[in-house]
Design a protein around this motif. Structure first.
Motif, short mmCIF file in Angstrom:
data_model
loop_
_atom_site.label_atom_id
_atom_site.label_comp_id
_atom_site.label_asym_id
_atom_site.label_seq_id
_atom_site.Cartn_x
_atom_site.Cartn_y
_atom_site.Cartn_z
N ILE A 673 0.83 -1.20 0.00
CA ILE A 673 0.00 0.00 0.00
C ILE A 673 0.87 1.26 0.00
O ILE A 673 2.08 1.19 0.22
CB ILE A 673 -0.92 0.00 1.23
CG1 ILE A 673 -0.04 -0.10 2.48
CG2 ILE A 673 -1.93 -1.12 1.17
CD1 ILE A 673 -0.80 0.03 3.76
N ARG A 674 0.21 2.41 -0.21
CA ARG A 674 0.86 3.71 -0.08
C ARG A 674 0.22 4.41 1.12
O ARG A 674 -0.72 5.21 1.00
CB ARG A 674 0.70 4.53 -1.34
CG ARG A 674 1.36 3.87 -2.56
CD ARG A 674 1.29 4.77 -3.76
NE ARG A 674 1.90 4.14 -4.92
CZ ARG A 674 2.04 4.73 -6.11
NH1 ARG A 674 1.60 5.98 -6.27
NH2 ARG A 674 2.60 4.10 -7.11
N LEU A 675 0.70 4.07 2.29
CA LEU A 675 0.07 4.54 3.51
C LEU A 675 0.18 6.05 3.67
O LEU A 675 -0.74 6.71 4.16
CB LEU A 675 0.69 3.82 4.73
CG LEU A 675 0.07 4.16 6.07
CD1 LEU A 675 -1.41 3.80 6.11
CD2 LEU A 675 0.81 3.41 7.20
N GLN A 676 1.32 6.60 3.22
CA GLN A 676 1.50 8.04 3.38
C GLN A 676 0.43 8.81 2.59
O GLN A 676 -0.17 9.76 3.08
CB GLN A 676 2.90 8.44 2.90
CG GLN A 676 3.27 9.88 3.20
CD GLN A 676 4.72 10.16 2.83
OE1 GLN A 676 5.32 9.42 2.07
NE2 GLN A 676 5.27 11.24 3.38
N GLU A 677 0.12 8.39 1.34
CA GLU A 677 -0.91 9.03 0.55
C GLU A 677 -2.30 8.78 1.14
O GLU A 677 -3.18 9.66 1.11
CB GLU A 677 -0.88 8.53 -0.90
CG GLU A 677 0.30 9.05 -1.71
CD GLU A 677 1.56 8.20 -1.50
OE1 GLU A 677 1.58 7.43 -0.53
OE2 GLU A 677 2.50 8.35 -2.29
N ALA A 678 -2.52 7.57 1.68
CA ALA A 678 -3.83 7.27 2.27
C ALA A 678 -4.12 8.17 3.47
O ALA A 678 -5.25 8.62 3.67
CB ALA A 678 -3.89 5.80 2.67
N LEU A 679 -3.09 8.42 4.28
CA LEU A 679 -3.29 9.28 5.45
C LEU A 679 -3.44 10.74 5.04
O LEU A 679 -4.17 11.51 5.68
CB LEU A 679 -2.12 9.12 6.42
CG LEU A 679 -1.96 7.73 7.07
CD1 LEU A 679 -0.72 7.70 7.95
CD2 LEU A 679 -3.19 7.36 7.88
N ALA A 680 -2.74 11.12 3.96
CA ALA A 680 -2.83 12.51 3.51
C ALA A 680 -4.15 12.79 2.81
O ALA A 680 -4.68 13.91 2.87
CB ALA A 680 -1.66 12.84 2.58
N GLN A 681 -4.71 11.73 2.16
CA GLN A 681 -5.96 11.92 1.42
C GLN A 681 -6.96 10.83 1.81
O GLN A 681 -7.17 9.87 1.08
CB GLN A 681 -5.70 11.85 -0.09
CG GLN A 681 -4.64 12.81 -0.59
CD GLN A 681 -4.33 12.61 -2.06
OE1 GLN A 681 -5.23 12.40 -2.89
NE2 GLN A 681 -3.04 12.67 -2.39
N PRO A 682 -7.58 10.93 2.99
CA PRO A 682 -8.56 9.91 3.41
C PRO A 682 -9.70 9.81 2.41
O PRO A 682 -10.18 10.81 1.88
CB PRO A 682 -9.05 10.45 4.76
CG PRO A 682 -7.96 11.35 5.23
CD PRO A 682 -7.38 11.98 4.01
N SER A 684 -9.39 8.52 -0.53
CA SER A 684 -8.88 8.45 -1.90
C SER A 684 -8.66 7.01 -2.31
O SER A 684 -8.90 6.06 -1.54
CB SER A 684 -7.56 9.23 -1.99
OG SER A 684 -6.56 8.60 -1.20
N VAL A 685 -8.18 6.84 -3.53
CA VAL A 685 -7.95 5.48 -4.04
C VAL A 685 -6.87 4.77 -3.25
O VAL A 685 -6.79 3.54 -3.25
CB VAL A 685 -7.55 5.54 -5.53
CG1 VAL A 685 -8.74 6.00 -6.37
CG2 VAL A 685 -6.34 6.42 -5.73
N TYR A 686 -5.97 5.55 -2.57
CA TYR A 686 -4.93 4.91 -1.78
C TYR A 686 -5.44 4.42 -0.42
O TYR A 686 -4.83 3.56 0.20
CB TYR A 686 -3.78 5.91 -1.54
CG TYR A 686 -3.21 6.47 -2.82
CD1 TYR A 686 -2.49 5.66 -3.70
CD2 TYR A 686 -3.41 7.81 -3.16
CE1 TYR A 686 -1.97 6.17 -4.87
CE2 TYR A 686 -2.90 8.33 -4.33
CZ TYR A 686 -2.19 7.51 -5.19
OH TYR A 686 -1.67 8.01 -6.36
N ASP A 687 -6.59 4.98 -0.01
CA ASP A 687 -7.16 4.61 1.30
C ASP A 687 -8.08 3.40 1.10
O ASP A 687 -9.30 3.52 1.05
CB ASP A 687 -7.92 5.81 1.86
CG ASP A 687 -8.21 5.64 3.36
OD1 ASP A 687 -7.60 4.74 3.98
OD2 ASP A 687 -9.03 6.41 3.89
#
Length: 812
Positions: A673-682, A684-687
């Motif tokens: 996963i890309r946890l840093q992007e998921a936390l920055a953009q709740p 989003s597709v990374y979350d």
């Protein structure tokens, strides 16, 4: 010193007795020899009870006028009495009831059980058992004919007017010495003669023996050890030390018995050059007779002669073995030795195979010649068993209450037999079979109608060895069953019975699970007889039972009647949902297991419930592990991918390598996963959404890069921001000569993989992040062993040179 004190005690005792008797002092001319042993013992007792010291006793003795001559005589008497078995207290130290010490005569080495042709030589096992030693009983009364010899101990016990006891050992000259009497030669005499001689000698010093006032008891105490020699065909020949009560059989056992060629029936006892006995061990083995097992004496010789005749006796006899026979023994004698015929023996004749001077000979010995047939050594005798067949047997089996063997004499017809064997209720009445043999003894099958036989419409005359089979209706029909699957506690296959209902099967399956839907039950029924074309193409008939709130409808459904091979399916309640849990570990405030509250719970929500990331967290390296990617308990996708990547360094085609890399990269996209992007953009597709069993691992800040594969020094290198792959390869010594640079790839901390891309001669290496691992595969070494290979290599080099010139001319 002790003897002097004892003497003084005796002296004072004499004085005390004299004073007690007449109140006067002892005269100086007293005859000490006239004092009897009994009086002397009394004086000793009085001296012990006086309580005076030795000095006081000596002073009193001289005060009473005892002369030095008398004192010397008393000393001699006391010394002689002690030698004869008295001590200072007057107690008897000789005991005629002493038990004789055991003389060990068992050889510790076990004897051998001799066998030949897988048969035991009869009698050899006798000498190998530890439960049988033949050691003589040493505590029996002394035999009257026992011959006294050197080393024997004689116990003499006198009681009555005189009381004395002696323990005397026969010395090497055959003599015993009785105190105050002198030597007596008794060696060579039997025990009775020695007893009479000793008694006649004792009368001289104990005259009361003649009058009967003193009685004499003479016993044999410790017995001597004798030496005998074992020669001939003995297992362990040599000289043995045995107790003097040992017999010939005891000596045989100690020496291990006869050897492989030793005779069990011709054993000689030689004494002084003469054969004293010829012992036959079979007398003991077969009759328990040991009358010829004589008691041994010093220097006896036991000789075991070689056997003369041995025969093999096997077959239907009670004790198959190898037997030794005498020249006069016949077949009847051999049968007696072997225990006779067994219960299944054919007794009309015995087969014999005899070895002649040049070949073998077959002999058949009929019963009438058993008493006259004699043997030659090496004969092999065999007794046949009776035929394994019956003269009048018939057998019935199957659906009857009394199956088994019957007599043809009592049941000549099938109807009579069926009435006696008693048909069971489940008997199949349409057909039964009889297995019998025709005139050529070939097996045949004859069928019959069971009902017609029972009703008397027909009957069959039975023959010897007929075997009747009555079938059960359960034998000829399939085993009916019912299956239940789905949301029940014990799904499986159950035996079908008539009138079985739906509720019965549900109860047999342990009832519904909590997750079961009680509104719909499917029943699949097998199609047995299809009449239409559409039915022929149908696999099963599906009946769906809908359960409603109407109680009467539910009762009707519960009583639904099932048929054999129905399959009942209990569906799961669509609204039923078990708790779903995920695990978060590593650099979060509250690591551990969490239960998902709703279906669409995301990574960012999970991190928030775990208290957020720690300051030391490295979210770029976070990995999400999902159950469908776990293999063999290895929970680290990192490790799985690296092991597989090592395997593709060479020996696989380029296509397979690319396919594996793509597969690993696809798996990494699923869990990397890309946890840093998921936390920055709740949201989003990374979350991404979480699933049951997911494990989120957040590592600490990583500061190194690892290089592996075809580099000079694989190692950990400190991460430097914005440095390329070549920088870390250089820190590891550079590419090795076999490095496949174009196939270098990087495995990131979160499991993602990026490989080197190239276009023509231009390579683009992946960027490097903390915690990454750089892997450089190795080239596959090939040796051009043929001209064709050399030509192919030349063509490739020529093509590469041409491409280089073209690129150079284009300014690239």
């Amino acid at each position: 010193m002790k003897k002097i004190i004892n003497t003084l005690f005796c002296i004072v005792a004499v004085l005390l007795i004299a004073m007690h008797s007449d109140g006067q002092s002892l005269p100086t001319n007293i005859n000490v020899d006239q004092v009897s042993d009994a009086q002397l013992m009394q004086y000793l007792g009085l001296a012990n009870s006086s309580g005076l010291s030795s000095a006081e006793l000596e002073a009193k003795a001289r005060e009473k006028g005892l002369s030095e001559e008398q004192i010397q005589k008393l000393k001699q008497r006391i010394a002689a009495s002690n030698a004869g078995g008295f001590n200072a207290s007057g107690k008897n130290i000789a005991d005629s009831n002493d038990l004789r010490n055991k003389v060990v005569s068992r050889n510790a080495k076990p004897a051998t059980i001799y066998t030949a042709n897988a048969l035991t030589i009869f009698g050899s096992e006798l000498f190998s058992t530890d439960n049988l030693t033949f050691e003589p009983n040493l505590q029996i009364p002394t035999p009257k004919n026992y011959v006294i010899g050197t080393g024997d101990k004689i116990n003499i016990d006198l009681f009555g007017y005189s009381d004395a006891a002696f323990k005397l050992q026969v010395n090497p000259e055959g003599i015993i010495r009785i105190p105050n009497l002198g030597p007596i030669k008794i060696s060579g005499l039997n025990f009775d003669d020695a007893t009479q001689k000793i008694k006649s000698k004792l009368v001289a010093i104990y005259p009361q023996i003649a009058s009967g006032k003193t009685s004499v008891q003479i016993t044999l105490g410790q017995i001597r050890t004798i030496r005998i020699t074992m020669i001939g065909e003995i297992a362990k020949p040599g000289t043995y030390s045995l107790p003097s009560l040992a017999s010939l059989v005891n000596a045989l056992y100690v020496a291990g018995g006869p050897n492989a060629i030793g005779s069990y029936r011709d054993i000689e006892l030689i004494r002084n050059g003469k054969v004293m006995a010829n012992f036959d061990l079979y007398d003991f083995l077969l009759k328990g007779d040991l009358s010829k097992s004589l008691r041994l004496e010093d220097d006896d010789i036991i000789k075991v002669n070689p056997y003369l005749n041995r025969v093999i006796f096997t077959g239907a006899i009670k004790r198959p073995a190898i037997y030794e026979v005498r020249n006069t023994d016949n077949m009847k004698d051999l049968l007696s030795v072997s225990g006779g015929f067994s219960d299944r023996a054919f007794k009309d004749f015995i087969r014999v195979v005899r070895v002649t001077h040049s070949q073998k000979e077959a002999i058949t010995v009929p019963t009438a010649e058993f008493g006259s047939f004699t043997f030659r050594s090496g004969d092999s005798c065999y007794v046949d068993a009776i035929f394994n067949r019956y003269t009048n047997r018939i057998i019935i089996d199957g659906a009857v209450y009394h199956p088994g063997v019957y007599s043809l004499s009592n049941f000549s017809s099938l109807k009579n037999l069926l009435q006696t064997a008693n048909l069971r209720e489940d008997a199949y009445l349409q057909r039964g079979i009889i297995s019998r043999r025709n005139d050529q003894y070939v097996p045949i099958i004859q069928d019959f109608n069971v009902a017609d036989i029972v009703n008397g419409k027909n009957d069959i005359i039975l023959q010897r060895e007929d075997s009747i089979k009555i079938f059960s209706v359960f034998d000829i029909k399939p085993k009916d069953s019912i299956s239940i699957v789905g949301e029940v506690n014990k799904p499986g296959v159950y035996t079908y019975t008539d009138s079985l209902q739906l509720q019965d099967v549900i109860l047999m399956a342990g009832g519904f699970k909590e997750s079961a839907s009680n509104t719909r039950i499917d029943i699949a029924r097998r199609i047995k007889d299809s009449t239409s074309e559409s039915e022929k193409q149908q696999y099963a008939i599906i009946t769906t039972i809908e359960l409603h709130k109407n109680l009467s409808e539910n009762i009707r459904a519960a009583h639904f009647t099932l048929e054999p091979f129905d399959i009942i399916t209990i569906r799961k309640n669509p609204s039923y949902q078990e708790q779903i849990t995920v695990t978060v570990e590593g650099e979060v405030m509250y690591p551990g297991q969490y239960t998902i509250e709703r279906k669409k719970e995301t990574l960012s929500a999970l991190i928030a419930r775990a208290g957020g990331l720690k300051s030391t967290a490295y979210p770029q390296g976070a990995v999400l592990l999902r159950d469908n990617l776990l293999t063999d308990g290895n929970r680290k996708l990192n490790n799985i991918s690296k092991l597989d990547l090592l395997a593709i360094s060479d020996s696989t085609s380029q296509l397979n390598k690319d396919s594996l890399l793509n597969s690993l990269n696809a798996n990494a996209s699923g869990v990397g996963i890309r946890l840093q992007e998921a936390l920055a953009q709740p949201g989003s597709v990374y979350d991404i959404y979480l699933q049951n069993g997911d494990e989120l691992s957040v590592p600490t800040t990583l500061q190194t890069i690892k290089t592996t594969g075809s580099v000079y020094i694989p190692k950990q290198v400190v991460y430097v921001k914005d440095k390329s792959l070549k920088y870390y390869i250089g820190e590891s010594g550079g590419f090795s000569p076999r490095a496949l640079r174009s196939r270098s790839f990087v495995v990131y901390a979160n499991g993602q993989i990026k490989r080197t891309h190239h276009f023509l001669m231009i390579r683009t290496y992946p960027s490097i992040e903390p915690g990454a691992e750089i892997f450089v595969p190795a080239k596959k070494i090939r040796v051009a062993s043929t001209l064709a290979d050399a030509g192919a290599i030349g063509a490739v080099l020529s093509g590469l040179a041409t491409t280089y010139l073209i690129l150079k001319s284009l300014g690239l």
